[in-house]
Design a protein around this motif. Structure first.
Motif, PDB file in Angstrom:
ATOM      1  N   GLN A 192      12.061 -13.767 -10.569  1.00 42.24           N
ATOM      2  CA  GLN A 192      10.868 -12.966 -10.258  1.00 42.24           C
ATOM      3  C   GLN A 192      11.088 -12.217  -8.950  1.00 42.24           C
ATOM      4  O   GLN A 192      11.605 -12.771  -7.986  1.00 42.24           O
ATOM      5  N   GLN A 193      10.671 -10.957  -8.908  1.00 40.81           N
ATOM      6  CA  GLN A 193      10.851 -10.136  -7.716  1.00 40.81           C
ATOM      7  C   GLN A 193       9.553 -10.029  -6.926  1.00 40.81           C
ATOM      8  O   GLN A 193       8.494  -9.700  -7.486  1.00 40.81           O
ATOM      9  N   ASN A 194       9.659 -10.274  -5.623  1.00 42.50           N
ATOM     10  CA  ASN A 194       8.543 -10.227  -4.705  1.00 42.50           C
ATOM     11  C   ASN A 194       8.837  -9.237  -3.577  1.00 42.50           C
ATOM     12  O   ASN A 194       9.982  -8.840  -3.374  1.00 42.50           O
ATOM     13  N   ILE A 195       7.815  -8.880  -2.807  1.00 45.27           N
ATOM     14  CA  ILE A 195       7.990  -8.021  -1.643  1.00 45.27           C
ATOM     15  C   ILE A 195       8.046  -8.887  -0.386  1.00 45.27           C
ATOM     16  O   ILE A 195       7.166  -9.733  -0.167  1.00 45.27           O
ATOM     17  N   TYR A 196       9.080  -8.672   0.436  1.00 43.56           N
ATOM     18  CA  TYR A 196       9.273  -9.426   1.670  1.00 43.56           C
ATOM     19  C   TYR A 196       9.333  -8.484   2.862  1.00 43.56           C
ATOM     20  O   TYR A 196       9.645  -7.296   2.731  1.00 43.56           O
ATOM     21  N   THR A 225       9.939  -8.442 -18.563  1.00 46.99           N
ATOM     22  CA  THR A 225      10.629  -9.607 -18.011  1.00 46.99           C
ATOM     23  C   THR A 225      11.884  -9.146 -17.270  1.00 46.99           C
ATOM     24  O   THR A 225      12.655  -8.361 -17.812  1.00 46.99           O
ATOM     25  N   PRO A 226      12.119  -9.633 -16.043  1.00 44.27           N
ATOM     26  CA  PRO A 226      11.288 -10.554 -15.280  1.00 44.27           C
ATOM     27  C   PRO A 226      10.052  -9.878 -14.709  1.00 44.27           C
ATOM     28  O   PRO A 226       9.882  -8.663 -14.835  1.00 44.27           O
ATOM     29  N   GLY A 239      -4.367   5.859  11.669  1.00 38.01           N
ATOM     30  CA  GLY A 239      -4.418   4.504  12.196  1.00 38.01           C
ATOM     31  C   GLY A 239      -4.374   3.401  11.160  1.00 38.01           C
ATOM     32  O   GLY A 239      -4.368   2.220  11.523  1.00 38.01           O
ATOM     33  N   LYS A 240      -4.344   3.752   9.890  1.00 36.33           N
ATOM     34  CA  LYS A 240      -4.272   2.754   8.826  1.00 36.33           C
ATOM     35  C   LYS A 240      -2.868   2.716   8.233  1.00 36.33           C
ATOM     36  O   LYS A 240      -2.178   3.738   8.169  1.00 36.33           O
ATOM     37  N   THR A 241      -2.457   1.528   7.790  1.00 39.44           N
ATOM     38  CA  THR A 241      -1.131   1.337   7.206  1.00 39.44           C
ATOM     39  C   THR A 241      -1.274   0.771   5.800  1.00 39.44           C
ATOM     40  O   THR A 241      -1.933  -0.259   5.588  1.00 39.44           O
ATOM     41  N   PHE A 242      -0.639   1.459   4.850  1.00 40.03           N
ATOM     42  CA  PHE A 242      -0.647   1.038   3.444  1.00 40.03           C
ATOM     43  C   PHE A 242       0.782   0.782   2.986  1.00 40.03           C
ATOM     44  O   PHE A 242       1.716   1.469   3.409  1.00 40.03           O
ATOM     45  N   LEU A 243       0.952  -0.211   2.143  1.00 41.41           N
ATOM     46  CA  LEU A 243       2.234  -0.501   1.508  1.00 41.41           C
ATOM     47  C   LEU A 243       2.071  -0.189   0.020  1.00 41.41           C
ATOM     48  O   LEU A 243       1.313  -0.868  -0.675  1.00 41.41           O
ATOM     49  N   ILE A 244       2.747   0.839  -0.437  1.00 39.61           N
ATOM     50  CA  ILE A 244       2.696   1.225  -1.853  1.00 39.61           C
ATOM     51  C   ILE A 244       3.947   0.671  -2.523  1.00 39.61           C
ATOM     52  O   ILE A 244       5.069   0.861  -2.027  1.00 39.61           O
ATOM     53  N   PHE A 245       3.797  -0.014  -3.642  1.00 37.71           N
ATOM     54  CA  PHE A 245       4.932  -0.661  -4.302  1.00 37.71           C
ATOM     55  C   PHE A 245       4.871  -0.427  -5.804  1.00 37.71           C
ATOM     56  O   PHE A 245       3.842  -0.003  -6.348  1.00 37.71           O
ATOM     57  N   SER A 246       5.971  -0.703  -6.474  1.00 40.76           N
ATOM     58  CA  SER A 246       6.044  -0.564  -7.932  1.00 40.76           C
ATOM     59  C   SER A 246       5.940  -1.942  -8.572  1.00 40.76           C
ATOM     60  O   SER A 246       6.509  -2.919  -8.072  1.00 40.76           O
ATOM     61  N   ALA A 247       5.218  -2.020  -9.706  1.00 45.29           N
ATOM     62  CA  ALA A 247       4.974  -3.310 -10.348  1.00 45.29           C
ATOM     63  C   ALA A 247       5.195  -3.215 -11.846  1.00 45.29           C
ATOM     64  O   ALA A 247       5.075  -2.148 -12.442  1.00 45.29           O
ATOM     65  N   SER A 248       5.492  -4.369 -12.449  1.00 44.65           N
ATOM     66  CA  SER A 248       5.947  -4.540 -13.832  1.00 44.65           C
ATOM     67  C   SER A 248       7.406  -4.081 -13.937  1.00 44.65           C
ATOM     68  O   SER A 248       7.923  -3.394 -13.059  1.00 44.65           O
ATOM     69  N   HIS A 249       8.044  -4.483 -15.017  1.00 39.85           N
ATOM     70  CA  HIS A 249       9.471  -4.177 -15.166  1.00 39.85           C
ATOM     71  C   HIS A 249       9.669  -2.712 -15.514  1.00 39.85           C
ATOM     72  O   HIS A 249       8.873  -2.114 -16.256  1.00 39.85           O
ATOM     73  N   CYS A 250      10.733  -2.107 -14.963  1.00 42.60           N
ATOM     74  CA  CYS A 250      10.962  -0.672 -15.172  1.00 42.60           C
ATOM     75  C   CYS A 250      11.271  -0.325 -16.624  1.00 42.60           C
ATOM     76  O   CYS A 250      11.229   0.847 -17.006  1.00 42.60           O
TER      77      CYS A 250
END
Length: 357
Positions: A192-196, A225-226, A239-250
């Motif tokens: 499983q892939q997570n953001i660190y 999967t995974p 002044g705001k910080t956002f983390l945009i990420f990709s989710a589900s398998h490509c």
């Protein structure tokens, strides 16, 4: 996960042909005709290139520098106008050496200008591995003013002190005078892939332990999967910080963008990030945009507009390979200060060029 499966299974004797298509040139490092149609008049159309997963854009001194995944080298396109990216010369700046730890599956390069030098962060693994088994994050350094010129030096493999872990899609950002790295990784014994996140002491060194910020948990993050969270990118606004990420398998058409919002001062504290329960950018069949994701951000030429660049497939079930093409569109901001990306814009639809072009 295998981010770019079709690249990893291309026979070596076909690799130069594939790279020539991606570069728009038959000569390594040489400029060639753009692989897409030239932008005409005050408009442009998506896609910007016929192929180009994991697009990254950085701006400096009036130019945009663009990188995408090729699978077997690192390539930079330099252009004064993003709407004319297809006409930009493509320069191969680095190729891996056989039998090294960073020989195969070269993915998700990012170019950053830090402390007066250029750095490329990228993902790669060793020969003899399957699609993703040995993937790690690496960094190159270049002291030249123009990143398409001068020598690139292999600087380091990035990992926490005393640790060696699977990692892809590394990016860096600064907040209140401190620098941090973000990436997609795994826990021991899990795929499983997570953001660190980790602090950095310089552009090639992580300091302290890694902190898990996000893992697949909502229904829209669990397709394929995974299970995957990857491609983290930072977006800062007023002044705001956002983390945009990709989710589900490509490999799924439901690959999408999610969002974390920093609610406290210290980004190394996981509880200071709040995940939005719904995705913020999803597939849209009417626009021929399947599996939109792995994005970056840039400003228009005159600095007045915010733009997102991302990849998507034209057709369903095209998966993680070469058909993914880069597209860009302007986005706006919600009243609460969060980004509003809207829906993917249709391919072939005339769009106004970024302001100032």
């Amino acid at each position: 996960m295998c981010q770019s499966m079709s690249f990893s299974v291309v026979p070596r004797y076909l690799a130069p042909v594939l790279l020539a298509v991606l570069l728009g040139s038959s000569a390594a490092g040489g400029p060639g005709p753009g692989p897409g149609p030239a932008a005409a008049g005050p408009t442009f159309t998506n896609p910007l290139l016929p192929s180009g997963p994991d697009p990254w854009v950085v701006q400096k001194d009036g130019f945009y520098y663009v990188m995408v995944t090729t699978g077997n080298s690192l390539v930079i396109r330099k252009t004064a106008k993003m709407s004319e990216l297809s006409q930009a010369p493509a320069t191969r700046v680095w190729s891996p050496q056989p039998q090294h730890e960073n020989t195969r599956n070269v993915w998700a390069p990012e170019l950053h200008f830090l402390d007066g030098k250029w750095y490329i962060y990228y993902t790669a693994g060793p020969d003899g591995q399957n699609c993703c088994g040995g993937q790690r994050s690496w960094v190159l350094e270049n002291a030249s003013p123009d990143p398409t010129q001068g020598p690139w030096v292999e600087k380091a493999r990035l990992a926490s002190p005393g640790a060696d872990f699977w990692s892809i899609d590394m990016t860096v950002f600064e907040l209140r005078g401190k620098r941090y790295a973000l990436w997609s990784g795994q826990e021991a014994g899990s795929d499983q892939q997570n953001i660190y996140i980790s602090a950095m002491s310089n552009p090639w060194t992580l300091t302290g332990p890694r902190t898990l910020l996000s893992k697949p948990e909502f229904e829209w993050e669990l397709n394929g999967t995974p299970k995957v969270n990857e491609g983290p990118e930072i977006l800062q606004h007023k002044g705001k910080t956002f983390l945009i990420f990709s989710a589900s398998h490509c490999s799924t058409d439901t690959y999408a963008l999610g969002q974390l919002t920093l609610t406290g001062r210290d980004p190394l504290v996981a509880s200071n990030w709040k995940k939005s329960p719904e995705p913020v950018f999803v597939n849209y069949a009417a626009s021929f945009a399947y599996g939109p994701g792995h994005n970056s951000f840039f400003k228009s030429k005159d600095g007045s507009q915010d733009w997102i660049i991302y990849h998507a497939n034209n057709n369903p079930r095209e998966g993680c390979g070469n058909p993914r093409s880069p597209r860009m569109q302007q986005f706006t901001w919600n009243r609460d200060g969060s980004p509003n990306f809207g829906k993917p814009v249709a391919t072939g639809k005339p769009l106004a060029r970024p302001a100032g072009e």
